[in-house]
Design an enzyme around this catalytic site. Structure first.
Site, PDB file in Angstrom:
ATOM      1  N   GLY A  33       0.851  -1.191   0.000  1.00 19.87           N
ATOM      2  CA  GLY A  33       0.000   0.000   0.000  1.00 19.87           C
ATOM      3  C   GLY A  33       0.883   1.235   0.000  1.00 19.87           C
ATOM      4  N   GLY A  36       2.344   5.533   4.405  1.00 17.91           N
ATOM      5  CA  GLY A  36       1.378   6.114   5.345  1.00 17.91           C
ATOM      6  C   GLY A  36       0.023   5.433   5.335  1.00 17.91           C
ATOM      7  N   SER A  37      -0.114   4.374   4.529  1.00 14.88           N
ATOM      8  CA  SER A  37      -1.420   3.698   4.474  1.00 14.88           C
ATOM      9  C   SER A  37      -1.691   2.926   5.766  1.00 14.88           C
ATOM     10  CB  SER A  37      -1.493   2.754   3.259  1.00 14.88           C
ATOM     11  OG  SER A  37      -0.461   1.784   3.319  1.00 14.88           O
ATOM     12  N   SER A 107       6.001  -1.800  -2.114  1.00 10.92           N
ATOM     13  CA  SER A 107       6.001  -2.700  -3.283  1.00 10.92           C
ATOM     14  C   SER A 107       4.941  -2.284  -4.307  1.00 10.92           C
ATOM     15  CB  SER A 107       5.819  -4.162  -2.851  1.00 10.92           C
ATOM     16  OG  SER A 107       4.809  -4.343  -1.892  1.00 10.92           O
TER      17      SER A 107
HETATM   18  P1  ADP Z   1       3.116   2.697   6.269  1.00 10.06           P
HETATM   19  O1  ADP Z   1       3.876   1.631   7.003  1.00 10.06           O
HETATM   20  O2  ADP Z   1       2.072   2.149   5.350  1.00 10.06           O
HETATM   21  O3  ADP Z   1       4.002   3.704   5.602  1.00 10.06           O
HETATM   22  P2  ADP Z   1       2.536   3.673   8.900  1.00 10.06           P
HETATM   23  O4  ADP Z   1       2.010   2.471   9.595  1.00 10.06           O
HETATM   24  O5  ADP Z   1       3.972   4.058   9.145  1.00 10.06           O
HETATM   25  O6  ADP Z   1       2.265   3.523   7.339  1.00 10.06           O
HETATM   26  O7  ADP Z   1       1.646   4.948   9.264  1.00 10.06           O
HETATM   27  C1  ADP Z   1       0.226   4.912   9.269  1.00 10.06           C
HETATM   28  C2  ADP Z   1      -0.299   5.995  10.217  1.00 10.06           C
HETATM   29  O8  ADP Z   1      -1.723   6.003  10.143  1.00 10.06           O
HETATM   30  C3  ADP Z   1       0.080   5.744  11.669  1.00 10.06           C
HETATM   31  O9  ADP Z   1       0.381   6.970  12.294  1.00 10.06           O
HETATM   32  C4  ADP Z   1      -1.233   5.156  12.252  1.00 10.06           C
HETATM   33  O10 ADP Z   1      -1.359   5.394  13.632  1.00 10.06           O
HETATM   34  C5  ADP Z   1      -2.297   5.896  11.439  1.00 10.06           C
HETATM   35  N1  ADP Z   1      -3.583   5.180  11.327  1.00 10.06           N
HETATM   36  C6  ADP Z   1      -4.800   5.699  11.567  1.00 10.06           C
HETATM   37  N2  ADP Z   1      -5.772   4.796  11.379  1.00 10.06           N
HETATM   38  C7  ADP Z   1      -5.168   3.652  10.998  1.00 10.06           C
HETATM   39  C8  ADP Z   1      -5.638   2.350  10.679  1.00 10.06           C
HETATM   40  N3  ADP Z   1      -6.934   2.016  10.699  1.00 10.06           N
HETATM   41  N4  ADP Z   1      -4.736   1.409  10.319  1.00 10.06           N
HETATM   42  C9  ADP Z   1      -3.426   1.723  10.289  1.00 10.06           C
HETATM   43  N5  ADP Z   1      -2.914   2.933  10.603  1.00 10.06           N
HETATM   44  C10 ADP Z   1      -3.772   3.901  10.952  1.00 10.06           C
END
Ligand code: ADP
Length: 194
Positions: A33, A36-37, A107
């Site tokens: 994804g 920030g997903s 990815s």
């Molecule tokens: P990625 O690893 O995809 O880059 P991260 O996990 O580092 O994304 O960041 C996602 C952010 O979104 C975190 O700050 C998290 O707390 C926030 N967030 C809010 N709602 C959700 C949710 N339902 N699932 C995952 N993260 C969430």
């Protein structure tokens, strides 16, 4: 098989023995994804929940492999492919050791994810699409990367000036806009065929 390499797999503890001892199967859970997903956050929450249930689980993510195993790689397309290939090989070893490996990597291309599926094998590859709209990822901007990408300080940033190809038929899709982290992690672990 490369020359002068003699695998001794048949002398080792077999995967089936490990899985029987662990009480569950090994697998590679591949979270894909946008940045920030929520991939890393969901993977960490799921790892904790699985651990508490006695499941041998382990997160692999960009940050914990980029400074060690893949410390010599950058972000060119070639290096991204090599990064993915190495992670897939490590994930395969973990899965064969009976672990549930939770891999969180953007990815962005189908070809990259197909490489992973080919390396780990289709039975072990569980693709999880962490589907969060770009607007929300950009609002979250956990690492400040979207602001930099919009300012032109980072080139080829997925979702901004580099495409993200959504999975066509993922094992699971998590639409995080309508879920808490807790709910997303629960959905994930409940779907796992352990
Ligand atoms: P990625 O690893 O995809 O880059 P991260 O996990 O580092 O994304 O960041 C996602 C952010 O979104 C975190 O700050 C998290 O707390 C926030 N967030 C809010 N709602 C959700 C949710 N339902 N699932 C995952 N993260 C969430």
């Amino acid at each position: 098989m490369a020359e002068n390499i003699y695998p001794i797999e048949d002398q080792l503890v077999q995967r089936s023995e490990r899985e029987a001892a662990n009480g569950h199967r090994g697998a590679v859970v591949w979270l894909t994804g946008l940045s920030g997903s929520g991939k890393s956050t969901i993977a960490a929450a799921a790892e904790r929940k699985l651990f508490e249930r006695g499941v041998f689980a382990r997160v692999l993510d960009g940050d914990n492999v980029r400074d060690g195993l893949n410390g010599n790689l950058g972000f060119s397309l070639e290096d991204r492919c090599e990064n993915t290939r190495r992670v897939a090989e490590v994930a395969k070893l973990f899965a064969q050791t009976g672990a549930v490996v939770l891999c969180s990597f953007v990815s962005p291309t189908r070809a990259m994810r197909q490489t992973v599926a080919d390396i780990v094998g289709p039975d072990d590859f569980l693709e999880v699409f962490v589907n969060t709209p770009l607007e929300i990822c950009e609002q979250r901007d956990v690492k400040g990367l979207y602001a930099k990408a919009r300012a032109g300080e980072i080139k080829n940033f997925t979702g901004i000036d580099s495409p993200y190809e959504a999975p066509e038929n993922p094992f699971l899709e998590l639409r995080t806009a309508n879920l808490t982290v807790e709910e997303a992690a629960n959905q994930l672990i409940e779907a796992l065929p352990l």
